[in-house]
Enzyme design. Structure first.
Site, mmCIF file in Angstrom:
data_model
loop_
_atom_site.group_PDB
_atom_site.id
_atom_site.type_symbol
_atom_site.label_atom_id
_atom_site.label_comp_id
_atom_site.label_asym_id
_atom_site.label_seq_id
_atom_site.Cartn_x
_atom_site.Cartn_y
_atom_site.Cartn_z
ATOM 1 N N CYS A 261 0.750 -1.183 -0.122
ATOM 2 C CA CYS A 261 0.152 0.035 0.120
ATOM 3 C C CYS A 261 0.844 1.122 0.097
ATOM 4 C CB CYS A 261 -0.942 -0.023 1.040
ATOM 5 S SG CYS A 261 -2.334 1.088 0.827
ATOM 6 N N HIS A 346 -3.995 -5.161 -0.221
ATOM 7 C CA HIS A 346 -3.621 -5.806 1.209
ATOM 8 C C HIS A 346 -3.600 -7.305 1.148
ATOM 9 C CE1 HIS A 346 -3.254 -1.925 3.852
ATOM 10 N NE2 HIS A 346 -3.993 -1.531 2.917
ATOM 11 N N GLU A 348 -2.966 -9.262 3.361
ATOM 12 C CA GLU A 348 -3.521 -9.855 4.746
ATOM 13 C C GLU A 348 -4.728 -9.698 4.931
ATOM 14 O OE1 GLU A 348 -3.687 -5.342 5.208
ATOM 15 O OE2 GLU A 348 -2.148 -6.780 4.374
#
Length: 374
Positions: A261, A346, A348
């Site tokens: 990001c 992202h 995650e």
């Protein structure tokens, strides 16, 4: 015991003079920030505690928010970073065995104003048409004229990374029981989410988390096996100190480096590339991304208002590895010669799909190969 929602007026004032009136909840107060929208159906707790939302007022497109309350385990940081919350329908009777309080109570506790009972689809369509906009949100009954003055005088900052990062160098041990010696990862913090740290620790990494702008020399003295550039809020071009230190890290070592990001954008800028502001950004848990290496498409979680300019990084030794399936923007890149790569989304998740968690494994593999070749 669930407390009833206090009766408050809810006011949203946009800098172009548009007014939305609804009902207030959460904290009785007023805030000015950048109005953005998020398309996630769940995950409001993770979204509000994501440091990347610092300085922003979030308009949720999914109509019912608060239906599972707030848990003790779903925060992505210690506090709510968003400046305000706008929703269609508020649930004040959540159903969830892990619920410890309502959304209304939680916002009150963190002094964040919220407005509900407004047409969030209309707000979203306005943002999509005109772009993100400066906005005032208030639950304390101020007049339209006062809202106009306070909105006009409010300042939208782009350097929130300095406040979102840790204040002191922090050590976090690996949580893996694989029996191997852990890898040491230098985490350059610009406003990191907890799940990013969790994913690295689960993969047998000891983490040293560094405050914003830590000198490259100090980081290299700790002899890391890898360098990780985190997510964070604001405008990447305003992170001048961070960019300079990343440049030094690239020039003084060939340590594997991975950015997510904001880390992706800062890496591109440090390499000589350029970023630009998107009209309304990508925020939600359902964004399609194509991986040119695996020839597969993935559903990803995203939260960013800026993007990397394609042509600018191609000329600086980078290859584009991932593309956004909606608008073709750059979602990932990798250096042709150095062990450096990054993604805009992202992997995650939290909230969202975790289909792209394989990227953490790629980083681990790069560090192990570099260690074996040393």
């Amino acid at each position: 015991m669930i407390k009833t929602i206090e009766k408050m007026e809810g006011l949203i004032y946009l800098e172009d003079g548009t007014v939305f009136k609804g009902k207030g909840f959460g904290f009785k107060g007023t805030a000015v920030g950048e109005l953005v929208f998020n398309t996630s159906m769940t995950g409001y707790q993770e979204i509000l505690t994501d440091p990347s939302y610092k300085g922003q007022i979030i308009n949720m497109t999914y109509p019912l928010i608060g239906n599972y309350g707030i848990s003790a385990d779903d925060n992505e940081s210690e506090e709510i970073h968003a400046f305000g919350l706008v929703i269609k329908d508020l649930c004040d009777m959540p159903s969830n065995s892990n619920c410890i309080m309502t959304l209304d109570q939680w916002l009150r506790e963190h002094e964040i104003p919220g407005v509900y009972g407004v047409d969030t689809r209309q707000i979203t369509k306005k943002i999509r048409k005109n772009g993100t906009v400066k906005c005032l949100i208030s639950t304390e009954g101020i007049s339209i004229s006062e809202a106009k003055d306070r909105c006009q005088n409010g300042i939208l900052r782009g350097d929130w990374m300095k406040e979102a990062a840790v204040r002191e160098k922090t050590f976090l041990a690996s949580t893996s029981d694989c029996g191997e010696a852990p890898l040491k990862v230098a985490v350059l913090d610009y406003g990191v989410k907890r799940h990013i740290l969790k994913y690295l620790r689960q993969r047998n990494c000891d983490l040293i988390v560094y405050p914003y702008g830590t000198a490259a020399e100090e980081i290299l003295e700790d002899s890391p096996d890898g360098i990780f550039l985190t997510n964070g809020p604001g405008n990447p071009e305003e992170a001048v100190e961070a960019i300079e230190e990343i440049k030094k890290l690239i020039s003084k070592s060939e340590i594997p480096m991975f950015g997510i990001c904001m880390g992706h954008q800062l890496l591109a800028t440090a390499l000589g590339g350029k970023t630009y502001k998107l009209k309304y950004g990508h925020r939600g848990g359902n964004h399609g991304v194509f991986d040119k290496e695996t020839k597969r498409s993935y559903i990803t979680a995203q939260n960013h208002g800026y993007a990397v300019q394609y042509e600018s990084i191609i000329l600086k030794g980078m290859e584009v590895t991932h593309l956004n399936l909606n608008d073709g923007t750059v979602e990932g890149m990798e250096h042709r010669d150095l062990p450096i790569f990054s993604v805009q989304f992202h992997p995650e998740a939290s909230p969202g799909a975790n289909d792209s968690g394989y990227l953490f494994d790629k980083f681990i593999k790069m560090m192990k190969e570099d260690s074996n070749n040393a």
